[in-house]
Every structure is written in C-alpha cells, then in structure tokens.
Design a protein around this motif. Structure first.
Motif, PDB file in Angstrom:
ATOM      1  N   CYS A 125      -3.699   4.675 -21.583  1.00  0.00           N
ATOM      2  CA  CYS A 125      -2.922   4.423 -20.370  1.00  0.00           C
ATOM      3  C   CYS A 125      -1.853   3.405 -20.730  1.00  0.00           C
ATOM      4  O   CYS A 125      -2.168   2.281 -21.119  1.00  0.00           O
ATOM      5  CB  CYS A 125      -3.826   3.874 -19.260  1.00  0.00           C
ATOM      6  N   CYS A 156      -1.846  -0.099 -18.521  1.00  0.00           N
ATOM      7  CA  CYS A 156      -2.762  -1.227 -18.686  1.00  0.00           C
ATOM      8  C   CYS A 156      -3.381  -1.293 -20.081  1.00  0.00           C
ATOM      9  O   CYS A 156      -4.080  -2.249 -20.404  1.00  0.00           O
ATOM     10  CB  CYS A 156      -3.873  -1.169 -17.629  1.00  0.00           C
ATOM     11  N   CYS A 195      -5.694   6.886 -14.415  1.00  0.00           N
ATOM     12  CA  CYS A 195      -6.439   5.792 -15.027  1.00  0.00           C
ATOM     13  C   CYS A 195      -7.323   5.132 -13.959  1.00  0.00           C
ATOM     14  O   CYS A 195      -6.846   4.804 -12.879  1.00  0.00           O
ATOM     15  CB  CYS A 195      -5.460   4.775 -15.591  1.00  0.00           C
ATOM     16  N   VAL A 218      -8.626   2.197 -14.132  1.00  0.00           N
ATOM     17  CA  VAL A 218      -8.526   0.743 -14.192  1.00  0.00           C
ATOM     18  C   VAL A 218      -7.342   0.213 -13.379  1.00  0.00           C
ATOM     19  O   VAL A 218      -7.432  -0.806 -12.708  1.00  0.00           O
ATOM     20  CB  VAL A 218      -8.407   0.270 -15.665  1.00  0.00           C
ATOM     21  N   CYS A 219      -6.231   0.907 -13.438  1.00  0.00           N
ATOM     22  CA  CYS A 219      -5.040   0.431 -12.741  1.00  0.00           C
ATOM     23  C   CYS A 219      -4.515   1.532 -11.821  1.00  0.00           C
ATOM     24  O   CYS A 219      -4.723   2.700 -12.081  1.00  0.00           O
ATOM     25  CB  CYS A 219      -3.970  -0.007 -13.741  1.00  0.00           C
ATOM     26  N   GLY A 248      -1.416   4.024 -13.471  1.00  0.00           N
ATOM     27  CA  GLY A 248      -1.427   4.622 -14.796  1.00  0.00           C
ATOM     28  C   GLY A 248      -1.981   6.031 -14.890  1.00  0.00           C
ATOM     29  O   GLY A 248      -2.769   6.477 -14.074  1.00  0.00           O
TER      30      GLY A 248
HETATM   31 ZN   LIG Z   1      -4.388   1.983 -16.655  1.00  0.00          ZN
END
Ligand SMILES: [Zn+2]
Ligand SMILES: [Zn+2]
Length: 111
Positions: free
Chosen positions: A9, A12, A93, A95-96, A99
C-alpha cells in the motif's frame, strides 16, 4: 514452480508477501498435518489440502483458510470482506482509509 509476490500500500507502507501456492499440506497418520514446500516435489505430490493465507480487509487480521474446511469470514471480527493474499491487487488497504494494494515491482522470487 511457486511464485512469490509482494503487495504494498503506497499510502501507509503496509506490505504483504504471498506465495502462489499457499501452504500445501498432507495428513500424516501419526503426526497430523504436515506442510510441504518447494522444491520438495515428492511430498508436494501427496498433498491433499492447502492452508491459503488470507487477509481481512476490515481489521487487517492475517489468517489461513483450510481448503478442507473453508471459512468465509474473518475469525477475528467476522467480516466477510476477506481476500486471498495472492489476489490483493487493487483491494482496499485495511490499515489506512485511502490506500489500495498494488504489486511491488521491485520484489519477486521464485522457488
Ligand atoms: Zn494503507
Ligand atoms: Zn477481521
């Protein structure tokens, strides 16, 4: 031949490496589940199942899905939004918020 990819990604930096053939296994009568990997073709030939690495696209949990008893949701958060880690290209993604995963062109290996 097994191929390894890395998905990254760009937003991040989260990255995941994945083998094209997952984790092939066979059941040994005395010791249970045994994994076979390249280049062990003799043991690969007797494999009866595969623990395919998956990623939860909701909480980011990484887990395996056993081909003999496949699950359709994340064991951690029960989300149905999961993906085989070898098919992450273009997926969101976890996590973020902004992304997406893409294949890292600087990475690659073959076993
Ligand atoms: Zn990400
Ligand atoms: Zn989850």
């Amino acid at each position: 031949m097994a191929e390894c990819l890395r998905f990254i990604c760009r937003a991040c930096g989260k990255n995941i490496e994945s083998w094209s053939d997952g984790n092939p296994y066979y059941i040994d009568a005395s010791v249970g589940k045994q994994y076979a990997h390249h280049p062990d073709h003799e043991r690969l030939a007797i494999c009866t199942g595969n623990d395919a690495p998956h990623l939860c696209l909701t909480c980011g949990n990484e887990f395996v899905v056993d081909s003999s008893a496949p699950i359709k949701h994340c064991p951690e958060c029960s989300s149905l939004n999961i993906a085989d880690t070898f098919h992450l290209s273009g997926r969101h993604c976890p996590v973020c918020p902004a992304g997406y995963f893409e294949i890292d062109p600087d990475f690659g290996c073959i076993s």
